[in-house]
Scaffold this active site. Structure first.
Site, PDB file in Angstrom:
ATOM      1  N   HIS A   4      43.183  43.197  38.593  1.00  0.00           N
ATOM      2  CA  HIS A   4      41.908  43.825  37.597  1.00  0.00           C
ATOM      3  C   HIS A   4      41.339  45.078  38.138  1.00  0.00           C
ATOM      4  O   HIS A   4      41.095  45.908  37.634  1.00  0.00           O
ATOM      5  CB  HIS A   4      40.825  42.613  37.684  1.00  0.00           C
ATOM      6  N   TYR A  39      30.903  35.822  38.605  1.00  0.00           N
ATOM      7  CA  TYR A  39      32.196  35.714  38.118  1.00  0.00           C
ATOM      8  C   TYR A  39      32.780  37.147  37.705  1.00  0.00           C
ATOM      9  O   TYR A  39      32.069  38.030  37.473  1.00  0.00           O
ATOM     10  CB  TYR A  39      32.215  34.792  36.822  1.00  0.00           C
ATOM     11  N   GLU A  40      34.355  37.283  37.668  1.00  0.00           N
ATOM     12  CA  GLU A  40      34.723  38.662  37.564  1.00  0.00           C
ATOM     13  C   GLU A  40      34.516  39.270  36.239  1.00  0.00           C
ATOM     14  O   GLU A  40      34.618  40.383  36.019  1.00  0.00           O
ATOM     15  CB  GLU A  40      35.978  38.793  37.941  1.00  0.00           C
ATOM     16  N   SER A  41      33.909  38.618  35.124  1.00  0.00           N
ATOM     17  CA  SER A  41      33.453  39.088  33.834  1.00  0.00           C
ATOM     18  C   SER A  41      32.423  40.042  34.160  1.00  0.00           C
ATOM     19  O   SER A  41      31.841  40.522  33.143  1.00  0.00           O
ATOM     20  CB  SER A  41      33.214  37.945  32.922  1.00  0.00           C
ATOM     21  N   GLY A  42      31.849  39.959  35.261  1.00  0.00           N
ATOM     22  CA  GLY A  42      30.675  40.956  35.375  1.00  0.00           C
ATOM     23  C   GLY A  42      29.473  40.331  35.586  1.00  0.00           C
ATOM     24  O   GLY A  42      28.294  40.930  35.439  1.00  0.00           O
TER      25      GLY A  42
END
Lengths: 285, 267
Positions: free
Chosen positions: A104, B55-58
């Site tokens: 990512h 979480y990696e979604s921001g």
């Protein structure tokens, strides 16, 4: 200047066989309606770019439209594997596809470099990671100031990027809010950008000044497709259809069942069908 | 596996609760989906109410009422202190050194904490193509420490992983340092049977605490490498009533929420 056009036209005018295309959306705001329109129009030999390919690329790969896939997570988020993509990678069905895999961080930096007009992205990454050994596009550079060895990946510059967003104003400016993912970078990195929106409003006068707004002149075409990100979601409009993601695991597990589903729900459907698909997911006011 | 009928909790519940205990109130935790997500939220709902979950979604400082199915569920954004773009997440917050704990799951793990979630078999011609690393390769090297949680099995815990998705301690010893990685790497492994920590010198994961009712034989029978134990071996305290209730309530809410969207679905 940006044009408001039906999705069928927007896709036909901006996507071509052999294009490198990004349908971006990080779990939220996935441009499913645009992807389904591309499937109906039957493009071939596409290079599909996306951090998290999920269902729409599983569908496009399963329909034999992809020559290559560039990604960082080829899974069904929270559910498991993408079975059509697996079939293509493991068995070459319905055709073999080339794989370019990143992390990512690698993809996000590469999109950002594309938006910034740089040839490559530099970041601290891939240390000890196997991807650096199998992906020739992962290289390293040495910082001229500190001597630190950093990862470098080429910028991503799609021929065309498709995204879904909450709304456009009448001038064609676009608002994206909630989990904004990589959409702004993916639009600015691309030669052309197409946006599907839930609705068009008169103006954005009452918006907070720091919201993510893509000015109209960064976008080639806008199509109004309510529900256009289903089974993903649009923050403020409808919720994620988690059950559909769970169900996809079964549909995609079988080649024939997949084909039958695609025939009924994509080939014989249209962008107009999306609104009904999210009706039960809209929050009670 | 183990006879837990009498204990009143399952091995998986013990795993999640033991993992939750490892998190501190002032941790800034980058949360992997699945088992890590459950553990992090149990921690938040019990002893670590101020923990920052990312979480990696921001989504930064999120406090979901139900466990998200994906890393980008709307609930995460709605309850977060702020939500940033994905490049910012990875550049400023992870690469910038703001994360104290990266919490990862694993499909395949070796004794030095190296993780494979990419392929089973050869990379170019895989037997099974797994989803891949996502954020994990950099979470594993940029977080100040890494915790790993997974259920034990011979297929999952192997002598040699098929692909180095996320670097742990490599071949052991000072391998991280030799690659220029200055973070601690995996410092804790919580399975359904035990708590493991790396040996201070060799960095090989060693059992420090065995969950109630679990035998050494069970631990070895479900692990592909020869299991080592510390001399002063502990028994993991059984889940408390509060911990169990918190976890079960969370899972019940989650199940109801994710099933709820199935009704009347068109496609």
């Amino acid at each position: 200047m940006v044009k408001f056009v039906p999705l069928k036209e927007a896709v036909a005018q901006n996507l071509h066989d052999g294009d490198a295309v990004a349908f971006e959306g990080f779990t939220h705001l996935i441009p499913t309606a645009a992807a389904h329109e591309a499937i109906r129009q039957g493009f071939r030999d596409l290079t599909l770019i996306r951090m998290t390919p999920d269902l729409i690329y599983d569908q496009m790969i399963g329909m034999g439209m992809a020559r290559k896939i560039v990604f960082s997570y080829v899974g069904n988020p929270g559910v498991g594997l993408l079975r059509r993509a697996r079939d293509a990678i493991e068995n070459g069905f319905p055709r073999a596809i080339e794989v370019e895999e990143h992390s990512h961080a690698g993809m996000a930096n590469a999109y950002e470099a594309g938006a910034a007009g740089l040839p490559c992205a530099v970041f601290r990454g891939y240390r000890g990671a196997g991807l650096a050994e199998v992906n020739p596009n992962i290289k390293s550079v040495t910082c001229p100031f500190t001597g630190e060895v950093l990862a470098a990946v080429p910028a991503i510059r799609p021929d065309v990027t498709f995204i879904h967003a909450q709304k456009a104003d009448r001038k064609g400016n676009v608002l994206v809010e909630g989990i904004i993912g990589i959409q702004k970078e993916a639009v600015l990195a691309a030669k052309r950008a197409v946006v599907t929106v839930e609705e068009v409003v008169d103006n954005f006068d009452d918006l907070h000044p720091n919201l993510t707004v893509l000015p109209s002149w960064t976008i080639a075409a806008i199509s109004v497709v309510p529900g256009g990100s289903h089974p993903s979601y649009t923050h403020g409009y409808y919720e994620r259809d988690n059950a559909a993601y769970l169900e996809w695991d079964e549909i995609a597990a079988d080649r024939d069942r997949f084909q039958a589903w695609m025939q009924k729900n994509v080939i014989e459907s249209s962008a107009d069908d999306f609104a009904a698909r999210v009706e039960h997911l809209r929050k009670a006011a | 596996m183990s006879d837990t009928e009498d204990l009143g909790f399952t091995p998986n519940e013990m795993m999640t609760i033991a993992a939750s205990r490892a998190l501190k109130n002032d941790d800034v935790c980058f949360v992997g989906i699945g088992a890590p997500s459950a553990a992090c939220n149990v921690a938040r709902l019990t002893h670590a109410p101020d923990i920052t979950l990312i979480y990696e979604s921001g989504t930064i400082g999120t406090a979901p009422d139900v466990l998200p199915l994906s890393i980008g569920d709307g609930e995460l954004c709605e309850t977060a202190v702020t939500t940033v773009a994905v490049p910012e997440m990875f550049r400023y917050w992870l690469q910038g050194g703001r994360i104290s704990i990266g919490f990862l799951g694993a499909a395949q793990l070796d004794k030095f904490g190296n993780i494979n979630t990419t392929v089973i078999g050869d990379y170019a011609h895989p037997k099974t193509r797994l989803p891949g690393g996502g954020g994990a390769p950099e979470i594993a090297t940029s977080s100040r420490e890494v915790y790993i949680t997974m259920a034990q099995s011979k297929r999952g815990m192997v002598e040699k992983i098929d692909f180095f998705t996320s670097f742990g301690h490599g071949e052991g010893g000072d391998h991280r340092k030799r690659l220029g990685i200055d973070t601690a790497g995996p410092t804790l492994l919580i399975t359904d049977l035990a708590v493991w920590k790396p040996d201070p010198v060799t960095k090989e994961f060693t059992v420090v605490s065995v969950h109630p009712g679990v035998t050494r034989e069970q631990l070895q029978a479900t692990c592909g490498w020869t299991v080592k134990f510390v001399e002063a071996l502990d028994e993991t305290p059984a889940p408390t009533e509060l911990e169990l209730k918190t976890l079960r309530d969370l899972q019940a809410r989650t199940k109801a929420a994710h099933a709820g969207t199935a009704k009347g679905k068109a496609a």
